[in-house]
Write a protein that holds these residues in place. Structure first.
Motif, PDB file in Angstrom:
ATOM      1  N   PRO A  54     -66.010 -31.113  -1.000  1.00  0.00           N
ATOM      2  CA  PRO A  54     -64.994 -30.271  -0.359  1.00  0.00           C
ATOM      3  C   PRO A  54     -64.585 -30.761   1.020  1.00  0.00           C
ATOM      4  CG  PRO A  54     -66.694 -28.908  -1.352  1.00  0.00           C
ATOM      5  CD  PRO A  54     -67.188 -30.326  -1.424  1.00  0.00           C
ATOM      6  N   ALA A  55     -65.528 -31.349   1.755  1.00  0.00           N
ATOM      7  CA  ALA A  55     -65.211 -31.814   3.111  1.00  0.00           C
ATOM      8  C   ALA A  55     -64.144 -32.896   3.110  1.00  0.00           C
ATOM      9  CB  ALA A  55     -66.481 -32.321   3.787  1.00  0.00           C
ATOM     10  N   ALA A  56     -64.002 -33.609   1.983  1.00  0.00           N
ATOM     11  CA  ALA A  56     -63.000 -34.676   1.915  1.00  0.00           C
ATOM     12  C   ALA A  56     -61.578 -34.133   1.926  1.00  0.00           C
ATOM     13  CB  ALA A  56     -63.225 -35.522   0.667  1.00  0.00           C
ATOM     14  N   GLY A  57     -61.411 -32.854   1.633  1.00  0.00           N
ATOM     15  CA  GLY A  57     -60.073 -32.268   1.613  1.00  0.00           C
ATOM     16  C   GLY A  57     -59.764 -31.381   2.793  1.00  0.00           C
TER      17      GLY A  57
ATOM     18  N   LEU B 105     -65.929 -13.085   4.717  1.00  0.00           N
ATOM     19  CA  LEU B 105     -65.982 -14.550   4.705  1.00  0.00           C
ATOM     20  C   LEU B 105     -66.972 -15.021   5.765  1.00  0.00           C
ATOM     21  CD1 LEU B 105     -62.147 -15.269   4.519  1.00  0.00           C
ATOM     22  CD2 LEU B 105     -63.816 -15.783   2.731  1.00  0.00           C
ATOM     23  N   PRO B 106     -67.852 -15.943   5.443  1.00  0.00           N
ATOM     24  CA  PRO B 106     -68.765 -16.456   6.468  1.00  0.00           C
ATOM     25  C   PRO B 106     -68.062 -17.424   7.408  1.00  0.00           C
ATOM     26  CG  PRO B 106     -69.208 -17.498   4.352  1.00  0.00           C
ATOM     27  CD  PRO B 106     -68.158 -16.460   4.100  1.00  0.00           C
ATOM     28  N   ASN B 107     -68.624 -17.603   8.586  1.00  0.00           N
ATOM     29  CA  ASN B 107     -68.122 -18.624   9.502  1.00  0.00           C
ATOM     30  C   ASN B 107     -68.243 -19.992   8.829  1.00  0.00           C
ATOM     31  OD1 ASN B 107     -68.409 -20.692  11.840  1.00  0.00           O
ATOM     32  ND2 ASN B 107     -67.689 -18.836  12.860  1.00  0.00           N
ATOM     33  N   GLY B 108     -67.177 -20.786   8.917  1.00  0.00           N
ATOM     34  CA  GLY B 108     -67.182 -22.095   8.277  1.00  0.00           C
ATOM     35  C   GLY B 108     -67.075 -22.012   6.765  1.00  0.00           C
TER      36      GLY B 108
ATOM     37  N   THR C 158     -62.919 -19.468  10.037  1.00  0.00           N
ATOM     38  CA  THR C 158     -63.098 -19.994   8.677  1.00  0.00           C
ATOM     39  C   THR C 158     -63.330 -21.496   8.710  1.00  0.00           C
ATOM     40  OG1 THR C 158     -60.736 -20.385   8.212  1.00  0.00           O
ATOM     41  CG2 THR C 158     -61.606 -18.190   7.706  1.00  0.00           C
ATOM     42  N   CYS C 159     -62.796 -22.157   9.748  1.00  0.00           N
ATOM     43  CA  CYS C 159     -63.043 -23.589   9.936  1.00  0.00           C
ATOM     44  C   CYS C 159     -64.447 -23.864  10.475  1.00  0.00           C
ATOM     45  CB  CYS C 159     -62.021 -24.167  10.932  1.00  0.00           C
ATOM     46  SG  CYS C 159     -60.575 -24.945  10.178  1.00  0.00           S
TER      47      CYS C 159
ATOM     48  N   PRO D 123     -65.201 -24.949   3.187  1.00  0.00           N
ATOM     49  CA  PRO D 123     -65.768 -25.799   2.116  1.00  0.00           C
ATOM     50  C   PRO D 123     -66.275 -25.004   0.915  1.00  0.00           C
ATOM     51  CG  PRO D 123     -66.520 -26.538   4.269  1.00  0.00           C
ATOM     52  CD  PRO D 123     -65.833 -25.218   4.479  1.00  0.00           C
ATOM     53  N   GLY D 124     -66.878 -23.849   1.165  1.00  0.00           N
ATOM     54  CA  GLY D 124     -67.363 -23.031   0.058  1.00  0.00           C
ATOM     55  C   GLY D 124     -66.234 -22.527  -0.815  1.00  0.00           C
ATOM     56  N   SER D 125     -65.108 -22.156  -0.198  1.00  0.00           N
ATOM     57  CA  SER D 125     -63.950 -21.701  -0.969  1.00  0.00           C
ATOM     58  C   SER D 125     -63.379 -22.838  -1.811  1.00  0.00           C
ATOM     59  CB  SER D 125     -62.871 -21.155  -0.027  1.00  0.00           C
ATOM     60  OG  SER D 125     -63.352 -20.053   0.715  1.00  0.00           O
ATOM     61  N   VAL D 126     -63.326 -24.033  -1.231  1.00  0.00           N
ATOM     62  CA  VAL D 126     -62.829 -25.198  -1.975  1.00  0.00           C
ATOM     63  C   VAL D 126     -63.767 -25.522  -3.135  1.00  0.00           C
ATOM     64  CG1 VAL D 126     -62.365 -27.687  -1.827  1.00  0.00           C
ATOM     65  CG2 VAL D 126     -61.574 -26.153  -0.012  1.00  0.00           C
TER      66      VAL D 126
END
Length: 351
Positions: A327-330, A299-302, A287-288, A305-308
């Motif tokens: 999202p990447a900021a969190g 769930l896609p790989n990575g 997920t990361c 950010p999409g979930s956030v």
């Protein structure tokens, strides 16, 4: 020789004592009593974090725990992932470093007796504000073609919603056990219309327990941050191999009846329909986006950010946030990436 050996022996003892006294302490918080946040207590009890002491605090207050994390009073914090966009908008000194456990049927939307989805416009629905229950209710209503503004929201937790559901004051409510069973038993015709085993809900990735860390802790004590993150997964592996022992340990730590622990985290070393699904390291790393392969549940790989971003969208729809955040900021998946680079792997299924 003896006169020289004695000081050396004494020095060794003193150095050993000093080393023990100098063991670093990592301050950990959990937001509420919940088996999904108890793995670091397992790591502590089973000495899975050599070189460090774990000081663990149960806040029983999600927002209070986030405030303590952002202020550096704790270093590591287990809580739900829905807070990530809020923390970014507020500029808090914390990041989400890993997804831990998707809800796997714990969370439900219950319709009152005699109510159908098409009846809900203009009616009262209950969910705890700024929590995953409000997201579940919002997503399900959206599926029925009902916008957030089409209903009257009442800020109630599951236990608080039982009375209003039975009296007819509420048309629908977010609930979890044992309150679901109480309402269904007392109000024939009441029914669960969606829960977090729903494939469409699972693949959003937003009904998730997460591990957060203070940014300064990561920057200044990265070795400790890596060690405590590894201990989280080592504890999960220990649980998988010793389920009965660890479930009893969790019951003692959380002060829960053992049957309630078993009803949330299961007894097969992986998941429980109606409880939580315990990610192993490889699933979380995917997920990361730091390990090849697809996570479970579509769930896609990575996907983090999409979930956030989806959570952010819904907090805006529900009037709890005003801005679109990055999202990447969190999120900081670099620690998971370091463990992958070091060769750490872990994959387990049900026993």
């Amino acid at each position: 020789m003896k006169t020289k050996t004695l000081p050396l022996a004494l020095a060794a003892v003193l150095l050993g004592t000093g080393a023990a006294a100098a063991k670093d302490t990592i301050n950990v918080g959990i937001c509420v009593s919940w088996p999904g946040y108890a793995m670091l207590e397992v790591a502590k009890e089973k000495a899975l974090l050599p070189g460090y002491d774990l000081n663990i605090t149960n806040f029983e207050d999600p927002l209070g725990g986030h405030a303590a994390l952002a202020a550096g009073q704790i270093d590591v914090y287990g809580c739900t992932a829905d807070y990530v966009p809020v923390s970014v908008e507020a500029g808090l000194n914390e990041v989400n470093v890993a997804y831990l456990n998707p809800s796997y049927g714990v969370d439900h939307v219950i319709l009152a007796a005699g109510v159908e989805p098409g009846d809900l416009k203009g009616k009262k629905v209950a969910a705890p504000q700024a929590y995953i229950g409000q997201l579940l209710m919002g997503l399900w209503l959206d599926r029925q073609g009902i916008a957030p503004g089409d209903v009257t929201w009442v800020n109630l937790n599951a236990d608080e919603a039982v009375g209003p559901m039975l009296s007819g004051d509420l048309a629908a409510a977010y609930m979890y056990e044992p309150w679901i069973s109480k309402v269904l038993a007392a109000a024939p015709g009441a029914k669960s219309v969606v829960n977090t085993t729903d494939p469409e809900m699972l693949k959003t990735g937003i009904f998730m327990d997460s591990l957060y860390m203070n940014k300064d802790f990561i920057a200044t004590k990265r070795d400790a941050a890596l060690a405590v993150l590894k201990a989280e997964w080592d504890a999960r592996g220990y649980w998988h191999d010793h389920v009965a022992e660890v479930n009893a340990l969790m019951a003692d730590y959380l002060q829960w009846p053992l049957d309630d622990i078993n009803a949330v985290i299961g007894t097969d070393g992986k998941s429980l329909d109606g409880g939580i699904y315990v990610f192993d390291f490889d699933e979380s790393a995917r997920t990361c986006g730091v390990l090849a392969g697809e996570p479970p549940f579509g769930l896609p790989n990575g996907s983090m950010p999409g979930s956030v971003a989806l959570t952010n969208d819904w907090w805006i729809k529900l009037g709890l946030m005003e801005t679109k955040i990055d999202p990447a900021a969190g999120i900081d998946c670099s620690l998971m990436g370091d463990l992958v680079a070091q060769g750490y792997r872990q994959s387990f299924g049900a026993n």
